[in-house]
Scaffold this active site. Sequence first.
Site, mmCIF file in Angstrom:
data_model
loop_
_atom_site.group_PDB
_atom_site.id
_atom_site.type_symbol
_atom_site.label_atom_id
_atom_site.label_comp_id
_atom_site.label_asym_id
_atom_site.label_seq_id
_atom_site.Cartn_x
_atom_site.Cartn_y
_atom_site.Cartn_z
ATOM 1 N N VAL A 1 25.832 34.580 26.877
ATOM 2 C CA VAL A 1 25.434 33.354 26.201
ATOM 3 C C VAL A 1 24.317 32.736 27.024
ATOM 4 O O VAL A 1 24.166 33.031 28.202
ATOM 5 C CB VAL A 1 26.606 32.350 26.017
ATOM 6 C CG1 VAL A 1 27.610 32.868 25.016
ATOM 7 C CG2 VAL A 1 27.259 32.026 27.334
ATOM 8 N N SER A 2 23.523 31.870 26.373
ATOM 9 C CA SER A 2 22.331 31.337 27.028
ATOM 10 C C SER A 2 22.609 30.261 28.057
ATOM 11 O O SER A 2 21.898 30.141 29.040
ATOM 12 C CB SER A 2 21.365 30.781 25.983
ATOM 13 O OG SER A 2 20.950 31.812 25.124
ATOM 14 N N ARG A 3 23.615 29.439 27.833
ATOM 15 C CA ARG A 3 23.846 28.297 28.720
ATOM 16 C C ARG A 3 25.287 28.268 29.204
ATOM 17 O O ARG A 3 26.183 28.768 28.538
ATOM 18 C CB ARG A 3 23.538 26.992 27.990
ATOM 19 C CG ARG A 3 22.051 26.770 27.821
ATOM 20 C CD ARG A 3 21.770 25.473 27.080
ATOM 21 N NE ARG A 3 21.044 25.810 25.855
ATOM 22 C CZ ARG A 3 21.533 25.682 24.643
ATOM 23 N NH1 ARG A 3 22.711 25.202 24.440
ATOM 24 N NH2 ARG A 3 20.813 26.037 23.601
ATOM 25 N N GLN B 1 28.081 27.073 26.844
ATOM 26 C CA GLN B 1 28.485 27.884 25.695
ATOM 27 C C GLN B 1 29.664 28.780 26.070
ATOM 28 O O GLN B 1 29.915 29.056 27.231
ATOM 29 C CB GLN B 1 27.305 28.722 25.213
ATOM 30 C CG GLN B 1 26.173 27.875 24.654
ATOM 31 C CD GLN B 1 24.985 28.727 24.245
ATOM 32 O OE1 GLN B 1 24.618 29.667 24.944
ATOM 33 N NE2 GLN B 1 24.374 28.389 23.123
#
Length: 181
Positions: free
Chosen positions: A9-11, A14
């Site tokens: 996931v990007s962050r 998340q």
Amino acid sequence: MTTVGYARVSRSGQDLQVQLDKLKGCDKVFKEKLSGVDAGRPELKRCLEYLSEGDTLLVTKLDRLARSTSDLYRIVSQLTGKGVEFKVLDDPAIDTSSRTGKLVMGILALIGEFENDIRHERQMDGIAKAKDRGVKFGRKPLLVAETIHRVRKLRKAGKTVPEIMRQTALSKASVYRALST
């Protein structure tokens, strides 16, 4: 023949759980919380080093592995060179063990990169329009005229720098900056 999963996931805010649930049948799963645009993802690097001939790498979606077509092709070429197959769970048509799967992967990677570029353009347009309307971006300055006046007043009243820091919620550097301006 090991089945290896990769979840991303990007962050940090998340959640990986949906991907991890789909990758439950894998022998080993590598997971990380970093942008797909960042080519220096340590868990991906560990995953790629772990894989060997005859293994299969699984991801839930194509964009979990890479955000750019060139990065995707670089990773898939590395996998192919090691004799590792690549499959996408949510899109069974993407399977590097077949010619058609390789073709579908290439087309979808280009479409994904195109969508990413369009999203970035829209974001930049929105920022430019907001700036034209006078919207300010970034953190609000702590040292506005009222704060500087208050710091000076407290200092004249005999307060120490730590006392001023507590009363104004400013850092030591900000207090000294307010006193010196």
